[in-house]
Design a protein around this motif. Structure first.
Motif, PDB file in Angstrom:
ATOM      1  N   ALA A  28       1.184  -1.136   0.104  1.00  0.00           N
ATOM      2  CA  ALA A  28      -0.101  -0.162  -0.143  1.00  0.00           C
ATOM      3  C   ALA A  28       1.072   1.297   0.144  1.00  0.00           C
ATOM      4  O   ALA A  28       1.932   1.441   0.616  1.00  0.00           O
ATOM      5  CB  ALA A  28      -1.075  -0.012   1.365  1.00  0.00           C
ATOM      6  N   GLY A  29       0.504   2.187  -0.743  1.00  0.00           N
ATOM      7  CA  GLY A  29       1.213   3.455  -0.985  1.00  0.00           C
ATOM      8  C   GLY A  29       2.249   3.410  -1.826  1.00  0.00           C
ATOM      9  O   GLY A  29       2.944   4.460  -2.308  1.00  0.00           O
ATOM     10  N   LYS A  65      -4.673  -3.767  -3.581  1.00  0.00           N
ATOM     11  CA  LYS A  65      -3.635  -3.809  -2.446  1.00  0.00           C
ATOM     12  C   LYS A  65      -3.388  -2.282  -1.772  1.00  0.00           C
ATOM     13  O   LYS A  65      -2.503  -2.241  -0.925  1.00  0.00           O
ATOM     14  CB  LYS A  65      -2.274  -4.315  -3.080  1.00  0.00           C
ATOM     15  CG  LYS A  65      -2.360  -5.711  -3.246  1.00  0.00           C
ATOM     16  CD  LYS A  65      -1.068  -6.448  -3.584  1.00  0.00           C
ATOM     17  CE  LYS A  65      -0.206  -6.335  -2.105  1.00  0.00           C
ATOM     18  NZ  LYS A  65       1.396  -7.106  -2.303  1.00  0.00           N
ATOM     19  N   GLY A  66      -4.018  -1.445  -2.429  1.00  0.00           N
ATOM     20  CA  GLY A  66      -3.683   0.112  -1.914  1.00  0.00           C
ATOM     21  C   GLY A  66      -2.532   0.771  -2.346  1.00  0.00           C
ATOM     22  O   GLY A  66      -2.032   1.760  -1.963  1.00  0.00           O
ATOM     23  N   ALA A  67      -2.104   0.217  -3.702  1.00  0.00           N
ATOM     24  CA  ALA A  67      -1.065   0.982  -4.156  1.00  0.00           C
ATOM     25  C   ALA A  67      -1.655   1.854  -5.199  1.00  0.00           C
ATOM     26  O   ALA A  67      -2.691   1.828  -5.663  1.00  0.00           O
ATOM     27  CB  ALA A  67       0.205  -0.125  -4.996  1.00  0.00           C
TER      28      ALA A  67
END
Length: 149
Positions: free
Chosen positions: A67-68, A85-87
């Protein structure tokens, strides 16, 4: 934040922009491909060579990103997986993939694939030029400026 690149189909000019951005910001840059890649000898840049095969590089990126992180890809299904996945996901033409637009893009991709498999010529993307290069560089700069430090 790390930047992951689906490097098999990534234009060289985009890789060059990414190399400069990684050197300027110190952000870790990982290029994933099923072939050997030349990268600058800088500690924050590395290439990962995966075995040949369908989606091997994509699967490595999905398993490795967090993530990020930012993923650079033209592959819409890969973008969908990393967004889940939050990417963040950005294509080499400067288009951001988001939770709001990824399903529509997947549907359009599937529709166009159906047309092509039916023998209907749908054309492809236009050539990669200065406009696309600038759009990518601008989006990358915006994302890097907003990253947590």
């Amino acid at each position: 934040m790390k930047i992951w690149v689906d490097a098999d189909a990534c234009p060289v000019v985009v890789r060059d922009i990414l190399f400069k951005a990684a050197e300027r910001t110190g952000v870790e840059l990982i290029l994933v491909a099923n072939q050997s890649l030349r990268v600058p000898p800088l500690p924050m840049i590395r290439a990962v060579q995966v075995s040949a095969g369908f989606d091997v590089a994509d699967n490595h990126i999905v398993q490795s990103c967090a993530a990020g992180d930012l993923v650079i890809t033209s592959d819409i299904p890969l973008a969908a997986e990393v967004i889940d996945k939050g990417a963040l996901a950005l294509n080499p033409r400067g288009d951001r993939y988001t939770r709001e637009n990824i399903r529509g893009r997947l549907n359009m991709r599937d529709f166009m694939e159906t047309l092509r498999s039916s023998g209907i010529q749908s054309g492809g993307q236009g050539s990669f030029g200065q406009r696309e290069k600038q759009a990518f560089a601008n989006q990358l700069d915006q994302i890097l400026a907003r990253r947590p430090t």
